[in-house]
Write a protein that holds these residues in place. Sequence first.
Motif, short mmCIF file in Angstrom:
data_model
loop_
_atom_site.label_atom_id
_atom_site.label_comp_id
_atom_site.label_asym_id
_atom_site.label_seq_id
_atom_site.Cartn_x
_atom_site.Cartn_y
_atom_site.Cartn_z
N TYR A 23 0.84 -1.21 0.00
CA TYR A 23 0.00 0.00 0.00
C TYR A 23 0.87 1.26 0.00
CZ TYR A 23 -3.85 -3.14 0.95
OH TYR A 23 -4.78 -4.15 0.85
N LEU A 24 1.99 1.20 0.74
CA LEU A 24 2.90 2.35 0.76
C LEU A 24 3.49 2.57 -0.64
CD1 LEU A 24 4.84 1.79 4.12
CD2 LEU A 24 3.32 3.69 3.59
N ASN A 119 -2.70 7.10 7.93
CA ASN A 119 -2.84 7.47 6.52
C ASN A 119 -1.58 7.12 5.74
OD1 ASN A 119 -5.46 8.62 6.19
ND2 ASN A 119 -4.79 10.38 7.39
N PRO A 120 -1.74 6.70 4.49
CA PRO A 120 -0.55 6.43 3.65
C PRO A 120 0.03 7.74 3.12
CG PRO A 120 -2.54 6.07 2.38
CD PRO A 120 -3.00 6.45 3.76
N PRO A 121 1.23 7.69 2.55
CA PRO A 121 1.74 8.88 1.86
C PRO A 121 0.73 9.33 0.79
CG PRO A 121 3.42 7.17 2.00
CD PRO A 121 2.16 6.56 2.49
N CYS B 70 2.84 11.95 9.30
CA CYS B 70 4.19 11.99 8.71
C CYS B 70 4.39 13.22 7.84
CB CYS B 70 4.44 10.73 7.90
SG CYS B 70 6.14 10.58 7.31
N HIS B 71 3.60 13.37 6.79
CA HIS B 71 3.78 14.50 5.86
C HIS B 71 2.91 15.68 6.26
CE1 HIS B 71 6.12 12.03 3.14
NE2 HIS B 71 5.24 11.09 3.33
#
Lengths: 234, 71
Positions: A23-24, A119-121, B70-71
């Motif tokens: 997923y990442l 949450n993913p990037p 993170c971001h």
Amino acid sequence: MLFSGFSAGIIHGLTNLTLVEPYLDEAIGIENQNLFASGEAQDSPSFWVEYNSYRNWQKGGQILAGGILGMSFGSLFGIIFAFSRKALPEGHDAKKALVLAAIMWFTIFLIPFLKYPANPPTVGDPDTVVLRGILFLSFIAISGFGALGFYRLSKKLQKRKKILSIIGYAAFMSIVFALMPTNPDEITAPIELVNGFRVMSLAAVLVYWVSNAIILGVLWQRFKPDKPIHTKTH
Amino acid sequence: MSKSRGITISKSEVPLYAIILLAGIFAFGLFVVGYDQGHIFSIVLGEDAYAEQFIHELTHDMRHAAGFPCH
């Protein structure tokens, strides 16, 4: 405590490589496409060389980061286990540790996760990262200390009334849940990707808590660090 | 004739130094993996560490997977 936490953290990192990493990679792939579309980067061989280099660094780093985070939460778990061991159900220390791990996973991970899910990037505005970090940590602290407070309250209540402390914790967290600000960032990634990532993240963190509880419980049972010392004097 | 007698020393109390040490490890580990944006290396590298973000990149995937912003 440190060994069990670090070992479980390594297991967590390896589990992430299997469950979460696809997923990442997909999310970072979307980020790359956005970079190419906006002209911030060019789809060139040199881009991919650099990309693969730092992605390998991040993937490998995940194992070490798992160990560090595992040791961190393992320390917290160890402190609470040492204090609460006698209040946990009778039996093998691994059973006691698993019960405590279930409580801690629920209060300091699952409840905060429901309010501020992973949450993913591609999801997340860098300008709000400090605010989101404060909100997430605050929610963990409120839920953790709330559970501790209501546990202490339950000790003062009669057997049948102990349920009131659980109801009290649920009511308290419901109010906090409603009052705390939501994540300010809009989700722009495909929802299937975000949901899949969240489910795998939950599963991998659960693997950590179970692993940590079993390793610590077995070691505690074997070495009994709180065993009374018997000495002879003349 | 000397008499011998046994003394049982209970270790059920958790030593204060152990609690402080473990609490310190908890806080440090949480900061390293969940929150560092170059802060720790800035002690040695100065402002460059905030651009380099060595620890951020190292912990990037775990940071996302464990639920930290993170971001």
